[in-house]
Design an enzyme around this catalytic site. Structure first.
Site, PDB file in Angstrom:
ATOM      1  N   GLU A  17       0.735  -1.179  -0.144  1.00  0.00           N
ATOM      2  CA  GLU A  17      -0.055  -0.081  -0.079  1.00  0.00           C
ATOM      3  C   GLU A  17       0.923   1.125   0.091  1.00  0.00           C
ATOM      4  OE1 GLU A  17      -2.552   1.722  -0.147  1.00  0.00           O
ATOM      5  OE2 GLU A  17      -4.308   0.578   0.338  1.00  0.00           O
ATOM      6  N   ASN A 149      -9.660   5.303   2.725  1.00  0.00           N
ATOM      7  CA  ASN A 149      -8.587   5.109   1.765  1.00  0.00           C
ATOM      8  C   ASN A 149      -8.081   6.402   1.101  1.00  0.00           C
ATOM      9  OD1 ASN A 149      -7.407   2.557   1.372  1.00  0.00           O
ATOM     10  ND2 ASN A 149      -9.413   1.420   1.118  1.00  0.00           N
ATOM     11  N   ASP A 198      -9.847   2.157  -4.266  1.00  0.00           N
ATOM     12  CA  ASP A 198      -8.924   2.089  -3.040  1.00  0.00           C
ATOM     13  C   ASP A 198      -8.094   3.325  -2.866  1.00  0.00           C
ATOM     14  OD1 ASP A 198      -6.969   1.092  -1.234  1.00  0.00           O
ATOM     15  OD2 ASP A 198      -7.231  -0.751  -1.838  1.00  0.00           O
TER      16      ASP A 198
END
Length: 287
Positions: A17, A149, A198
């Site tokens: 991420e 997110n 996301d």
């Protein structure tokens, strides 16, 4: 504009991420949330580093004076240069909750997202964290949040883009330099196998790039919310994207392998679209 992917970092991150370009060091910073690791990658010579954090980490961003600000399970912390020291800036452990994606606003504050491990509606949140540790819950602007997110700002700093993944939307809010208000839909992700929004980034033209979890793609939306480009990827779970490299023209994309019985060989790696567009210089955390 190039839309052909290459492999920047071959890895097996459980939940890669938060790609972030560190201009001072000329490197990419990214995290493996469930692996509790901060990774760096220098595209000039291929050098990589890995640092363990001791607990799940949602994001790591450069600090103006060197080191990193990190969004951890139990709050926001500060690492000195090279990970030499650690201190809590804001420690607020909540059972069943962890930090998730985060972004640095134009004024140098950190906007830290949170979510419950069970992704319960209303269990997440978004908090502005100032360099002195002062916090401000952004619930007035973002409302109930489940999985906080992607967060980013328009080139002129007057708009903030935000993703709460279960809503299947990228939203836009008015931003006055300190507060975000007037949340409204910017782009809606269709339900027919497109995946969930996301992480995101905003390019120099004001277009919003968003990774689609379970959609195997990254999309680019124009400033008026029109779908402009879809880049198909070999892995089903891209998580976030950010511009970096020379001239901020390469789009780096983190990916995940968690929850897949037979993950693609590249799941958990960092992909890159060389010369994909023009990114904007980021802001370092002011603390």
């Amino acid at each position: 504009m190039n839309t052909a992917y290459e492999v920047a970092v071959r890895a097996e991150a459980q939940l890669g991420e938060g790609p972030t370009w560190d201009p001072a060091a000329g490197r990419l910073i990214w995290v493996d949330i469930l692996g509790s690791r901060v990774h760096t990658y220098d595209p000039a010579d291929g050098r990589r580093t890995v640092m363990a954090t001791g607990q799940h980490i949602g994001a790591a961003k450069p600090r103006a004076g060197g080191g990193l600000v990190v969004n951890l399970r139990d709050g926001v912390g500060l690492y000195g240069p090279g990970g030499s020291t650690f201190s809590w800036l804001v420690r607020d452990p909540v059972p069943g909750r962890r930090g998730n994606d985060a972004a640095v606003a134009p004024d140098g504050s950190l906007w830290a997202g949170a979510m419950r491990y069970d992704e319960a509606p209303g269990g997440g949140g978004l908090t502005r964290v100032d360099p002195d540790g002062t916090t401000a819950d952004q619930g007035a602007g973002t409302g109930d949040v489940a999985v906080s997110n992607g967060t980013g700002w328009s080139p002129d700093g007057r708009l903030m883009y935000y993703v709460d993944s279960p809503t299947r939307r990228v939203d836009v809010l008015d931003f006055d330099g300190r507060t975000a208000r007037g949340r409204r839909p910017f782009a809606v992700i269709e339900e027919d196998g497109a995946g969930d929004p996301d992480g995101l980034t905003v390019d120099a033209e004001g277009c919003v790039w968003v990774a689609l979890w379970n959609g195997g793609a990254v999309r680019r939306y124009t400033p008026d919310g029109r779908l402009d480009l879809t880049v198909e990827l070999p892995v089903p779970r891209p998580t976030a994207c950010a511009f970096g490299g020379p001239g901020l023209r390469d789009l780096y994309i983190t990916t995940a392998r968690v929850g897949q019985e037979r993950p693609h060989p590249l799941a958990g790696s960092v992909l890159v679209l060389p010369d994909a567009g023009q990114g904007m210089p980021g802001t370092a955390f002011a603390g």
